[in-house]
Scaffold this active site. Structure first.
Site, PDB file in Angstrom:
ATOM      1  N   LYS A   6      -6.107  -2.447  -1.419  1.00  0.00           N
ATOM      2  CA  LYS A   6      -5.243  -1.741  -0.460  1.00  0.00           C
ATOM      3  C   LYS A   6      -6.041  -1.315   0.772  1.00  0.00           C
ATOM      4  CE  LYS A   6      -2.255  -0.166  -4.224  1.00  0.00           C
ATOM      5  NZ  LYS A   6      -2.105   0.898  -5.241  1.00  0.00           N
ATOM      6  N   VAL A  21       0.856  -1.193   0.000  1.00  0.00           N
ATOM      7  CA  VAL A  21       0.000   0.000   0.000  1.00  0.00           C
ATOM      8  C   VAL A  21       0.888   1.238   0.000  1.00  0.00           C
ATOM      9  CG1 VAL A  21      -1.840   1.255   1.200  1.00  0.00           C
ATOM     10  CG2 VAL A  21      -1.695  -1.238   1.413  1.00  0.00           C
ATOM     11  N   GLY A  43       6.126   2.579  -8.594  1.00  0.00           N
ATOM     12  CA  GLY A  43       7.436   2.748  -9.194  1.00  0.00           C
ATOM     13  C   GLY A  43       8.427   1.760  -8.598  1.00  0.00           C
ATOM     14  N   GLU A  83      -2.850   0.534 -17.534  1.00  0.00           N
ATOM     15  CA  GLU A  83      -2.738  -0.676 -18.342  1.00  0.00           C
ATOM     16  C   GLU A  83      -3.605  -0.555 -19.595  1.00  0.00           C
ATOM     17  OE1 GLU A  83      -0.942  -3.362 -17.230  1.00  0.00           O
ATOM     18  OE2 GLU A  83      -0.503  -2.519 -15.260  1.00  0.00           O
TER      19      GLU A  83
END
Lengths: 436, 436
Positions: free
Chosen positions: B207, B134, B304, B192
């Protein structure tokens, strides 16, 4: 279930009373979370008969906090008396030496004696936890000590003093003077009768010393910090900042430079779109720049009985769970001494406000003196902010300069030359710009 | 120094490669911080010969991650394969059952099987850490699990999906359509090819399920979450929000109510002056409301390779230091099942946008239907946002309503009645308001 963790609390001001109340209220939840109970079994304070709104009857009373620190009926000594001297210092030393974990909210004590206390804790194999000492309930100590353990940190900076941020926020939002806002802060209980410690940046410096040690593995040393307060900030500076896309915040900044770790506290221009610029009023915030990732900012209440007690209780809970990290994130033998960075070598952008003589050639003279020091200008504004007609005070007009990155030495030399040229009146205002 | 902590990494995508690089680069600093070395000694991935920019020569190769999980040459199994099914599930189960600590960034796996995996970890006496699952590098798991251990939490909410926040930010700032912003997000790699999982709120829900369990001691259960995505948000909504002092964010919210823990994911109106409203672009943020103290907000990169690897490495460092808290903050026996809160019972303010027939009596009809459900209006705006002349589409005019706190049931009934009255065209837009 493991045995109850027995806590002794020295200091029963607002934080101490809030802590005892919170432990009472959260008894079952804490036991569920920690796998053991936490109980305050002994306390110490100056006056025994004061009504603090909490029931102390079942707790053993010590009139001497040092005696409480040595009492073998407690596992954790919680120091909430404050101050870098005695009795706090001796009591904490005695508790650690006698094998008790210590939890404290005392930034002054740690900023001055933190390294030695960490050595004592290490030797005794006990915890020395101080989440509440910086940013109260904001989990910044834990984040720097444990949460970013694998990161190389380049910079940590923050709004660490609610009094200053309250004053600057009011000045900015209502165009009031520093003196008026300070008086209001005093009336509301946000500032002391003698506000020096807060407004001149010393409180921020003590907190920054702790953050720098955690971030960079330095021996905590508040003497290594350059400190400048907010008392010289004028409404004109806040108005100019606003017009140029900045806000002014009192920041504590610790940054890794080519010349070592630079630690400084001063009014700072921060871009309005940064996370730190959004922090208003008495709220605190810390931003951490770690290598290769975008900044992390933690925002929250930086003071207050309940917020501080919340952090103290988290620290106690860590002891209850057996979670123990080195007080400054590394074994004390790995911590290195840090030099006070000479501010002449500081590099960055600058905001400069001058009261220039309102006559031909003044702007050219100023520009020439800056150019001689190879200072490039990002902007120069010679009109009164907010588009008002310039009010000529004694025939002067405000000139606002924003420089590109340069050295503080160059700025000081250029302004000294401008002073000798007698084209300005009064002292130039200089505020450093912090990039985000 | 204690023996080296031996790590096995399953999954060598961007996060896995960044992790191996970071461990290599920070080798000495990690050893200083943790008092022991951390070494990746074994890896597993689908393709052995792909160039990942890191040197794998000294590491033992496993083509089967489950075999790596059982390998007795490692102390910690790091699962970076993703997905709630196999091989991740079996590999993690096998690692825990064989007494290895597990670190994972796999929100899907934990949202679905977190409770059972926590039981396995507890039984084996090992850690199950998932800070990266998360908010990537934002230390929110640690803060909820350890940092606020003594607090009663009333609400936790956050911007947990960078794709959605990027799209909403672009729509707000540039007045673009949802479709245009989604296409840009896809072009930039923020979304996506099939964006459903992100934009319809499922990623946020996974999450949120983890945060809710940590905050409230519930058994993690993504099935108990009401989920609504952002695909119906129109530029007109963002413009109206702006005018009314709000921003629209996709929030995951878990809140303690009189009827239990309510967990929901939906587009939300948040006041512009809140910390959460300042969070723009792909950045994530979580706000925690604990009893009696002002909110704490943690802001940072939510995705990232480097940011995720940073959190994974912190989790590994905790294992190296012997810091171990229960995976969901409490022993699994103390975690309680949670019901899906029926949204009809949700209480709060509402933003409603209707395309009303441009004829006399329409406003009166709408107001009457709301009044019948005892809904009070904070504001009603019947002009086009930004002061433009109303553009009558098929003879309709936008009407924006902001209600005071009411129940969702009342809103739904009132709008159904308005629909039957045939005074509006199209589907009403309804967005919940979250107080801060």
């Amino acid at each position: 279930m493991v045995e109850t963790l027995r806590v002794g609390v020295a200091g029963l001001g607002t934080v101490g009373a809030a802590l005892i109340a919170q432990i009472g209220k959260q008894r079952e939840a804490i036991a569920a979370r920690c796998g053991r109970r936490i109980e305050v079994v002994a306390v110490s304070a100056r006056s025994r008969n004061k009504n603090r709104g909490v029931d102390l009857k079942k707790m053993k009373w010590f009139s001497d906090p040092v005696e409480l620190a040595g009492f073998d009926g407690i596992d954790v000594f919680v120091e909430l008396m404050g101050g870098s001297g005695d009795p706090a210092k001796t009591a904490v030393e005695y508790a650690l030496a006698s094998g008790k974990s210590v939890v404290t909210a005392n930034k002054a004590l740690l900023a001055k004696h933190g390294f030695k206390l960490a050595q004592l804790a290490e030797k005794a194999g006990v915890a020395l936890n101080y989440e509440a000492a910086v940013g109260a309930a904001i989990p910044v100590i834990k984040t720097l000590r444990e949460g970013l353990a694998g990161n190389s940190i380049n910079r940590v900076y923050g709004i660490l003093n609610g009094t200053c941020n309250y004053i600057l926020t009011r000045m900015e939002q209502e165009g009031l003077s520093y003196a008026d806002c300070l008086a209001d802060a005093q009336r509301l209980g946000y500032a002391e009768a003698d506000p020096t410690f807060d407004v001149e940046g010393y409180d921020t410096a003590q907190k920054l010393a702790l953050l720098a040690s955690l971030a960079f593995g330095t021996k905590v040393d508040e003497g290594a910090i350059y400190v400048e307060g907010i008392s010289s900030i004028a409404p004109a500076d806040l108005a100019a900042a606003d017009e140029l896309g900045y806000r002014i915040k009192l920041l504590g900044v610790a940054v890794r430079t080519g010349k070592g770790i630079e630690q400084r506290v001063h009014p700072t221009m921060v871009r309005k779109d940064s996370s730190i610029a959004q922090v208003m009023g008495v709220t605190n915030a810390v931003t951490i720049d770690a290598e290769g990732i975008n900044p992390i900012t933690l925002v929250g209440p930086g003071a207050g009985g309940a917020a501080t007690a919340s952090a103290v209780l988290s620290d106690i809970a860590d002891v209850a769970r057996g979670l123990k990290a080195p007080p400054f994130g590394r074994p004390t033998g790995k911590l290195v001494a840090v030099q006070k960075a000479p501010m002449q070598r500081h590099e960055g952008g600058y905001y400069i406000r001058l009261e220039a003589r309102d006559k031909p050639g003044t702007a050219a003279t100023i520009a020439t003196r800056l150019a001689e020091q190879e200072i490039s200008l990002e902007s120069i504004v010679q009109r009164h902010p907010k588009g008002e007609v310039p009010k000529s005070k004694n025939g002067s007009v405000p000139v606002i300069l924003i420089t590109y990155a340069t050295s503080e030495d160059a700025v000081r030399k250029a302004l000294a030359a401008v002073g000798r040229d007698k084209v300005i009146s009064g002292r130039p205002q200089v505020i450093r710009i912090e990039k985000n």
